[in-house]
Design an enzyme around this catalytic site. Sequence first.
Site, PDB file in Angstrom:
ATOM      1  N   LEU A  30       0.830  -1.216   0.000  1.00 15.88           N
ATOM      2  CA  LEU A  30       0.000   0.000   0.000  1.00 15.88           C
ATOM      3  C   LEU A  30       0.860   1.261   0.000  1.00 15.88           C
ATOM      4  O   LEU A  30       2.044   1.218   0.383  1.00 15.88           O
ATOM      5  CB  LEU A  30      -0.914  -0.001   1.225  1.00 15.88           C
ATOM      6  CG  LEU A  30      -1.984  -1.108   1.257  1.00 15.88           C
ATOM      7  CD1 LEU A  30      -2.755  -1.053   2.573  1.00 15.88           C
ATOM      8  CD2 LEU A  30      -2.934  -0.966   0.076  1.00 15.88           C
ATOM      9  N   SER A  31       0.249   2.344  -0.381  1.00 13.36           N
ATOM     10  CA  SER A  31       0.939   3.627  -0.390  1.00 13.36           C
ATOM     11  C   SER A  31       1.427   3.967   1.032  1.00 13.36           C
ATOM     12  O   SER A  31       0.678   3.808   1.998  1.00 13.36           O
ATOM     13  CB  SER A  31      -0.032   4.711  -0.885  1.00 13.36           C
ATOM     14  OG  SER A  31       0.575   5.974  -0.796  1.00 13.36           O
ATOM     15  N   GLY A  32       2.662   4.379   1.145  1.00 16.51           N
ATOM     16  CA  GLY A  32       3.201   4.785   2.453  1.00 16.51           C
ATOM     17  C   GLY A  32       3.735   3.629   3.279  1.00 16.51           C
ATOM     18  O   GLY A  32       4.199   3.816   4.410  1.00 16.51           O
ATOM     19  N   GLY A  68       6.396   1.859   2.829  1.00 10.94           N
ATOM     20  CA  GLY A  68       7.859   1.870   2.959  1.00 10.94           C
ATOM     21  C   GLY A  68       8.580   1.288   1.753  1.00 10.94           C
ATOM     22  O   GLY A  68       9.794   1.039   1.817  1.00 10.94           O
ATOM     23  N   LYS A  69       7.874   1.074   0.651  1.00 12.63           N
ATOM     24  CA  LYS A  69       8.475   0.449  -0.539  1.00 12.63           C
ATOM     25  C   LYS A  69       9.674   1.247  -1.053  1.00 12.63           C
ATOM     26  O   LYS A  69      10.753   0.702  -1.270  1.00 12.63           O
ATOM     27  CB  LYS A  69       7.441   0.349  -1.690  1.00 12.63           C
ATOM     28  CG  LYS A  69       6.221  -0.485  -1.375  1.00 12.63           C
ATOM     29  CD  LYS A  69       5.281  -0.559  -2.557  1.00 12.63           C
ATOM     30  CE  LYS A  69       4.646   0.768  -2.975  1.00 12.63           C
ATOM     31  NZ  LYS A  69       3.811   1.399  -1.946  1.00 12.63           N
ATOM     32  N   THR A  70       9.462   2.541  -1.267  1.00  9.13           N
ATOM     33  CA  THR A  70      10.519   3.365  -1.865  1.00  9.13           C
ATOM     34  C   THR A  70      11.725   3.465  -0.940  1.00  9.13           C
ATOM     35  O   THR A  70      12.869   3.349  -1.387  1.00  9.13           O
ATOM     36  CB  THR A  70       9.957   4.767  -2.188  1.00  9.13           C
ATOM     37  OG1 THR A  70       8.849   4.576  -3.073  1.00  9.13           O
ATOM     38  CG2 THR A  70      10.991   5.638  -2.867  1.00  9.13           C
ATOM     39  N   SER A 129       1.167  -1.685  -7.221  1.00  7.05           N
ATOM     40  CA  SER A 129       0.796  -2.880  -8.021  1.00  7.05           C
ATOM     41  C   SER A 129      -0.248  -3.730  -7.313  1.00  7.05           C
ATOM     42  O   SER A 129       0.065  -4.831  -6.846  1.00  7.05           O
ATOM     43  CB  SER A 129       2.043  -3.686  -8.391  1.00  7.05           C
ATOM     44  OG  SER A 129       2.973  -3.776  -7.354  1.00  7.05           O
TER      45      SER A 129
END
Lengths: 202, 439
Positions: free
Chosen positions: A13-15, A17-19, A86
């Site tokens: 989900l957005s936020g 911590g992926k990036t 995704s």
Amino acid sequence: MEMKGFTIWFTGLSGSGKTTLARVVEEILRERGMQVEVLDGDVVRTNLSKGLGFSKEDRDTNIKRIGFVCHLLSRNGVVAIASAISPYRDVRDSNRRMIGRFVEVYVKCPLDVLVKRDVKGMYAKALAGEIKGFTGVDDPYEEPLNPEVLVETDKESEEACVQKIIRTLELMGYIPGADASGETSEEEEEKIRQRLRDLGYI
Amino acid sequence: MAAFWKRRSSDPKVCVFGVDGMPHALLRRLMDQGVMPRARAIFGGGLRRMRVTLPEVSSVSWSSFMTGSNPGTHGIYGFTDFDKGSYRIRFPSFASLRAPTIWDRLGRRGKRSIVLNQPSTYPAREIPGTLVSGFVAVDLKKAVWPPDLARKLEEMNYQIDLDTQKAGKHSDYLFRELQSTLRGREKVLGYLWEREKWDLFEIVVTGTDRLQHFQFDAIEDPSHPNHVHCLDYYEKVDALLGRVFDRFAAETGDDSGSGFFALSDHGFTRIRQEFYVNAWLVEEGLLSFRTGEPKSFEDAEPSSKAFGLDPTRIYLHRKDRFPNGCVEMNEVPELCARIAEKILLLRFTGEPVFRGAFRAEEIYSGPETVSAPDLVLLANDGFDVKGWMRTGPVFGRSHFTGMHNWDDAFFWNGGPMPENFDITAIASAIESRLAGKEE
């Protein structure tokens, strides 16, 4: 060790911590002598996928495009790191099939924690109805069923998450280990083997 | 001169006395029988029974002790492991440890440690202080930090370990060498104790483990001709414990032992039957070999579903882990459940062989859980699980008479410890003590 390309696919989900994780992993892999390229979902939408919206069809197209670029990079010896929500399983799996050497990292974090974090202020807007079709709020997110790595950013530290990812890559033989020095010689190994045999371990 | 000058520094100090494989039950008995009077006087009623991490072997347990973490964090699951993406067996070294040791952590606070005969620290690397590696160290030159210490130890005829092959075959050699290695360690202890300033001093006696592997029947049976020699060795260990304790108390003024920690890394008990896990997997149709005399898992058929590694680890033949793997990730839970169910039902002359079969995530936590075995078994006392590469009978006996167990290690400290703790809790207790805090 011959370096072959592969793709690390961060989903969540957005936020979640992926990036952040993708950037730290990128740095470690570069330090180990690998060629790395990061494809960040937010950045890709400003160039490769410019003009696409957030309908399911547009989202799928975006992920397929990122997947295709990862495929090209991977087959040319580059480590491609994709960082994108995704949300749909079938498109992620179709990218997996196309790329082959594919490591899915599910960056998991409960919605209530993300709402509290709300780094970009998007959840507040989505919950207020100001943004429609926001993944996890009023648009679905299909969790990976068998990701190579599961990291839970509400429970694990950034360091632990990164270590988990790097160790998985080492164990899969995709990247060289960091501990090559300090290992034992073949002759020593034979002596160790004999001692372990003498004590009944092997 | 050194004994005359007592360094009663106000900074707290800690001494750790490790006794490899010493079971709580046996220690208690030897204390009560008067074989270990100094242990009785020092430990008294405060001796604790302690659980260790699984699998209950020295490489795992000492790594858990020295890092204060479980294998899911420190990454050591046994004396052996599979090489990355292959069937080749490797021997994890000190460099394979994935968590900082207590000596590293203390070093960041300016504290120095002297560590003598610590298993699972080979090849030695720099620590803030001095390190002499123990089992499975083979070359003294690579077993010490700082490296220039090797020459001194050679001059002192320091022996890392006895010849395990000879020890298994000749009991007279075993008893002679047990005494000799113990004397050698005390000699080096004396040298290192005075050589430099330290905050933590640690010594591990490993002869107990060797003795118990080969002579557990003699230890238990007073009519056995070797019984008296076994007791003699325990008396020597007891005397050494007493001298180390006295020396520490004299130096620090800590008569209560609040800075003195004694422990073993696992328990020991008598073997009733050996259980050959790979033979069992073959019998269950989960493992097959291309040859009648397999030398390694490279000889396994690609259709094999699982392998057993020393002593109680089961690795599924997963596609993401092995070159010819045939088990998909989504098959793992069901296959583990099937193996666990069958093995827990296994009986030998009516008695259950196992008391537990655990998935990695049930017993481990941390980033190294990804490299953990899929299933870890816990046998009942008396059933010694061997990960030997063999087919044929599932049960049998060899010349070994003693086996490790999980929940009968011992622990003692003169200060307070939590009611429920295991071997991973000791490092933080030591750090607290050195910081001048109570747990």
